[in-house]
Design an enzyme around this catalytic site. Sequence first.
Site, short mmCIF file in Angstrom:
data_model
loop_
_atom_site.label_atom_id
_atom_site.label_comp_id
_atom_site.label_asym_id
_atom_site.label_seq_id
_atom_site.Cartn_x
_atom_site.Cartn_y
_atom_site.Cartn_z
N SER A 118 0.81 -1.20 0.00
CA SER A 118 0.00 0.00 0.00
C SER A 118 0.86 1.27 0.00
CB SER A 118 -0.96 -0.06 1.18
OG SER A 118 -2.06 0.78 0.94
N LYS A 178 4.17 2.04 -2.44
CA LYS A 178 4.59 3.23 -3.19
C LYS A 178 6.05 3.50 -2.82
CE LYS A 178 0.06 5.31 -1.92
NZ LYS A 178 -0.94 4.66 -2.71
N TRP A 204 -9.86 0.49 -5.45
CA TRP A 204 -9.31 1.82 -5.09
C TRP A 204 -7.88 1.97 -5.62
CZ3 TRP A 204 -10.91 6.35 -3.58
CH2 TRP A 204 -10.13 7.19 -2.77
N HIS A 211 -7.75 -5.45 -0.28
CA HIS A 211 -6.50 -4.76 0.03
C HIS A 211 -5.84 -5.43 1.24
CE1 HIS A 211 -4.08 -1.13 -0.27
NE2 HIS A 211 -4.20 -0.92 1.03
#
Length: 435
Positions: A275, A279, A366, A416
């Site tokens: 998540s 990144k 998302w 997720h």
Amino acid sequence: MLAFRFPVRVLRKIGLAVVLTVAGSVYSPAGAQTFVANYDEAKVPLYELPNPLVFADGSPVKTAADWTNRRRGEVLKLFQDHVYGRSPGKPEGMKFQIAESSRNALGGKAIRKQVTVLFNGQEDGPKMSILLYLPADAKKPSPMFLGLNFAGNHATTDDPAVFIPQGWMRPGPGVENNRATEAGRGVSAARWPYEMMLNRGYGVATVYCGDIDPDYHDGFSNGVHPLSYKEGQTQPADDEWGTIGAWAWGLSRALDYLETDEEVDAKHVAVLGHSRLGKTSLWAGAQDERFALVISNNSGCGGAALSRRAFGETVQRINTSFPHWFNGNFKRYNLKENELPVDQHMLLALAAPRPVFVASAEEDRWADPRGEFLSCVGASPVYKLLGTDGFAAQEMPALNEPITSRIGYYIRPGGHGISDVDWKVFADFADKQWK
Ligand code: GTR
């Protein structure tokens, strides 16, 4: 379709100061309150990706040397200037202290080390604690997976010897008044399958991200940012590092330590993250070529997903919810993704020719699984120019069918998150790429 989409982009560009219904989403220029994400593939805006294999002056990148000696640096600088910000290098005077170790951890399966990194060499300066587990039966230095965690090193395991972070922590199980407590021990253990990885011959190292920079917007007065301020500076300039930049920098400092540990094979360190921390692993792997493998798990917007698709989380939305993650300049691209000189396929390309793996989850819309997949497609020409097999897919694979070319990808069922199911895929990928 065309006729419908074009006016939408025009409306966004002229920046009407009213709430616009755009591509199935409602955007309010004032912020994210009224944001409704687009989850309709038919309403993804028209876009054209910047070509990683064209120099800034418009000439083509023709050879591997063109990329390595010139274009790679241009792309890296674009991400520094416009997205994550420039970070300082290795700080002078940094010190490592072995705060604790055991040759008999996790029921005898592991060597445990807890290493304090004093970033400026001072006990009362900013510091982070690295937790390492290495296979106890290793006959040679161990390849490693390194990643940041969200809730403290102690949350990643039931091991009672692991230190509890002292600094700020976001609310969660076992957190009281923004401080970690004993009750949080092991709460994230399902995300960190240490024993499985040790059994496969891999060591694992982790650091609490808040040791490097607490995950809230305080104007960059806590965490490591002040270490690099010039005389009179109180916050990073618009092209300097935000929190993701700081976290990625911390991963490089952890690798600095790993390079000094004779029980670690520092030439085989995979950097991974989930998540927001995915990144971060991508940005760490892009900047620091010592990372031999780069893994993104459900990293989404500002990670592996293409920004121009504006599917699920968008640039405007992420900059509004998390203004501290990216640099100041990135805010200029709110609702203007097409004006970005890069897109996230070029972030993956910065890992080339090293193996990179992107993991999506079916229900994690998302994070735009398809946008994560298309980044892999977009990075492939760079990988191929550098003599690898690139990305061996044009269409999204079925669930649970990993693609294991030099750019790897998989999408699993569910939402997720990260668990041993994902780690197993990553270990298989590392086995294939490294052995
Ligand atoms: C969400 C954020 C995502 C992702 C996620 C996470 O709130 O919108 O970009 O980073 O948090 O880190 O869990």
